[in-house]
Design a protein around this motif. Sequence first.
Motif, mmCIF file in Angstrom:
data_model
loop_
_atom_site.group_PDB
_atom_site.id
_atom_site.type_symbol
_atom_site.label_atom_id
_atom_site.label_comp_id
_atom_site.label_asym_id
_atom_site.label_seq_id
_atom_site.Cartn_x
_atom_site.Cartn_y
_atom_site.Cartn_z
ATOM 1 N N ILE A 32 0.832 -1.208 0.000
ATOM 2 C CA ILE A 32 0.000 0.000 0.000
ATOM 3 C C ILE A 32 0.867 1.259 0.000
ATOM 4 C CG2 ILE A 32 -1.654 1.352 1.351
ATOM 5 C CD1 ILE A 32 -2.826 -1.392 2.278
ATOM 6 N N ILE A 33 1.882 1.280 0.843
ATOM 7 C CA ILE A 33 2.756 2.461 0.920
ATOM 8 C C ILE A 33 3.471 2.689 -0.406
ATOM 9 C CG2 ILE A 33 4.833 3.411 2.000
ATOM 10 C CD1 ILE A 33 3.911 2.043 4.616
ATOM 11 N N ARG A 34 3.955 1.619 -1.018
ATOM 12 C CA ARG A 34 4.676 1.762 -2.287
ATOM 13 C C ARG A 34 3.747 2.183 -3.423
ATOM 14 N NH1 ARG A 34 8.869 -3.270 -1.726
ATOM 15 N NH2 ARG A 34 10.396 -2.113 -0.504
ATOM 16 N N SER A 35 2.495 1.747 -3.378
ATOM 17 C CA SER A 35 1.571 2.099 -4.453
ATOM 18 C C SER A 35 1.116 3.555 -4.366
ATOM 19 C CB SER A 35 0.353 1.173 -4.457
ATOM 20 O OG SER A 35 -0.470 1.415 -3.330
ATOM 21 N N MET A 39 -0.078 8.561 1.300
ATOM 22 C CA MET A 39 -1.293 8.267 2.064
ATOM 23 C C MET A 39 -1.095 8.488 3.558
ATOM 24 S SD MET A 39 -2.730 4.809 0.316
ATOM 25 C CE MET A 39 -4.411 4.987 0.840
ATOM 26 N N GLU A 40 -2.185 8.843 4.210
ATOM 27 C CA GLU A 40 -2.171 9.000 5.660
ATOM 28 C C GLU A 40 -2.592 7.695 6.313
ATOM 29 O OE1 GLU A 40 -3.993 12.462 7.159
ATOM 30 O OE2 GLU A 40 -3.254 13.726 5.535
ATOM 31 N N ALA A 41 -2.361 7.608 7.614
ATOM 32 C CA ALA A 41 -2.631 6.373 8.357
ATOM 33 C C ALA A 41 -4.098 5.925 8.211
ATOM 34 C CB ALA A 41 -2.277 6.552 9.824
ATOM 35 N N ALA A 42 -5.028 6.864 8.265
ATOM 36 C CA ALA A 42 -6.447 6.508 8.156
ATOM 37 C C ALA A 42 -6.763 5.894 6.792
ATOM 38 C CB ALA A 42 -7.323 7.731 8.392
ATOM 39 N N ILE A 44 -4.602 4.323 4.806
ATOM 40 C CA ILE A 44 -3.978 2.999 4.764
ATOM 41 C C ILE A 44 -4.825 2.012 5.557
ATOM 42 C CG2 ILE A 44 -1.972 1.666 5.538
ATOM 43 C CD1 ILE A 44 -0.261 4.060 4.720
ATOM 44 N N GLY A 45 -5.348 2.467 6.685
ATOM 45 C CA GLY A 45 -6.235 1.619 7.482
ATOM 46 C C GLY A 45 -7.458 1.178 6.693
ATOM 47 N N GLN A 46 -8.042 2.098 5.926
ATOM 48 C CA GLN A 46 -9.194 1.746 5.093
ATOM 49 C C GLN A 46 -8.820 0.699 4.055
ATOM 50 O OE1 GLN A 46 -10.419 5.560 3.555
ATOM 51 N NE2 GLN A 46 -12.085 5.721 5.058
ATOM 52 N N LYS A 47 -7.684 0.892 3.409
ATOM 53 C CA LYS A 47 -7.246 -0.077 2.398
ATOM 54 C C LYS A 47 -6.996 -1.443 3.029
ATOM 55 C CE LYS A 47 -5.697 2.714 -1.335
ATOM 56 N NZ LYS A 47 -5.999 2.261 -2.653
ATOM 57 N N LEU A 48 -6.406 -1.443 4.218
ATOM 58 C CA LEU A 48 -6.178 -2.711 4.907
ATOM 59 C C LEU A 48 -7.506 -3.392 5.248
ATOM 60 C CD1 LEU A 48 -3.221 -1.676 7.222
ATOM 61 C CD2 LEU A 48 -3.138 -3.379 5.390
ATOM 62 N N HIS A 49 -8.494 -2.602 5.656
ATOM 63 C CA HIS A 49 -9.818 -3.170 5.955
ATOM 64 C C HIS A 49 -10.447 -3.759 4.695
ATOM 65 C CE1 HIS A 49 -10.195 -2.095 10.164
ATOM 66 N NE2 HIS A 49 -9.662 -0.913 9.856
ATOM 67 N N TYR A 50 -10.281 -3.089 3.552
ATOM 68 C CA TYR A 50 -10.797 -3.620 2.286
ATOM 69 C C TYR A 50 -10.161 -4.960 1.950
ATOM 70 C CZ TYR A 50 -12.617 1.101 1.391
ATOM 71 O OH TYR A 50 -13.250 2.303 1.478
ATOM 72 N N LEU A 51 -8.885 -5.121 2.371
ATOM 73 C CA LEU A 51 -8.163 -6.368 2.117
ATOM 74 C C LEU A 51 -8.464 -7.437 3.171
ATOM 75 C CD1 LEU A 51 -4.685 -4.888 1.117
ATOM 76 C CD2 LEU A 51 -6.376 -5.949 -0.397
ATOM 77 N N ASP A 59 -1.865 3.379 13.206
ATOM 78 C CA ASP A 59 -1.853 4.770 13.647
ATOM 79 C C ASP A 59 -0.675 5.507 12.997
ATOM 80 O OD1 ASP A 59 0.441 3.987 15.050
ATOM 81 O OD2 ASP A 59 -0.571 3.980 16.997
ATOM 82 N N TYR A 60 -0.590 6.780 13.284
ATOM 83 C CA TYR A 60 0.447 7.631 12.700
ATOM 84 C C TYR A 60 1.845 7.094 13.005
ATOM 85 C CZ TYR A 60 3.453 11.674 12.009
ATOM 86 O OH TYR A 60 4.466 12.495 11.618
ATOM 87 N N HIS A 61 2.061 6.666 14.244
ATOM 88 C CA HIS A 61 3.392 6.210 14.647
ATOM 89 C C HIS A 61 3.788 4.925 13.935
ATOM 90 C CE1 HIS A 61 3.617 9.389 17.565
ATOM 91 N NE2 HIS A 61 2.436 9.031 18.031
ATOM 92 N N CYS A 62 2.855 3.980 13.805
ATOM 93 C CA CYS A 62 3.133 2.744 13.051
ATOM 94 C C CYS A 62 3.480 3.084 11.600
ATOM 95 C CB CYS A 62 1.934 1.805 13.069
ATOM 96 S SG CYS A 62 1.729 0.891 14.589
ATOM 97 N N LEU A 63 2.742 3.996 11.032
ATOM 98 C CA LEU A 63 2.991 4.392 9.645
ATOM 99 C C LEU A 63 4.376 5.007 9.494
ATOM 100 C CD1 LEU A 63 2.157 4.821 6.718
ATOM 101 C CD2 LEU A 63 1.000 6.926 7.440
ATOM 102 N N GLN A 64 4.757 5.879 10.409
ATOM 103 C CA GLN A 64 6.065 6.517 10.322
ATOM 104 C C GLN A 64 7.204 5.509 10.483
ATOM 105 O OE1 GLN A 64 6.515 9.670 9.250
ATOM 106 N NE2 GLN A 64 4.311 9.501 8.977
ATOM 107 N N ILE A 65 7.021 4.535 11.365
ATOM 108 C CA ILE A 65 8.029 3.483 11.529
ATOM 109 C C ILE A 65 8.114 2.647 10.258
ATOM 110 C CG2 ILE A 65 8.648 1.390 12.806
ATOM 111 C CD1 ILE A 65 7.167 2.724 15.245
#
Length: 82
Positions: A32-35, A39-42, A44-51, A59-65
């Motif tokens: 998702i990040i590479r595509s 994107m913001e954390a929310a 990415i969360g939506q895309k993960l839920h779709y999957l 959350d923001y911190h997980c995304l930044q890591i």
Amino acid sequence: MEDLKLLLIDRLKSKGMDPSLLPVFLKAIVGIIRSEPGMEAAQIGQKLHYLGWNEVAIDYHCLQIAIAWLEAETKTKIDNIN
């Protein structure tokens, strides 16, 4: 680089992620990040839920890591080529 990955894994485990699902979950996040890098954390969360990933909210911190880990991994690969 490995420290960032371990930090991300620990954070996801603390949020309730099943350790046996982590490799596939990390692959989904990376895809998702590479595509769509901006994107913001929310989003990415939506895309993960779709999957079908409903166990953990990113959350923001997980995304930044995750982004820092990917950048370090990419830099390492480029350095190895040169």
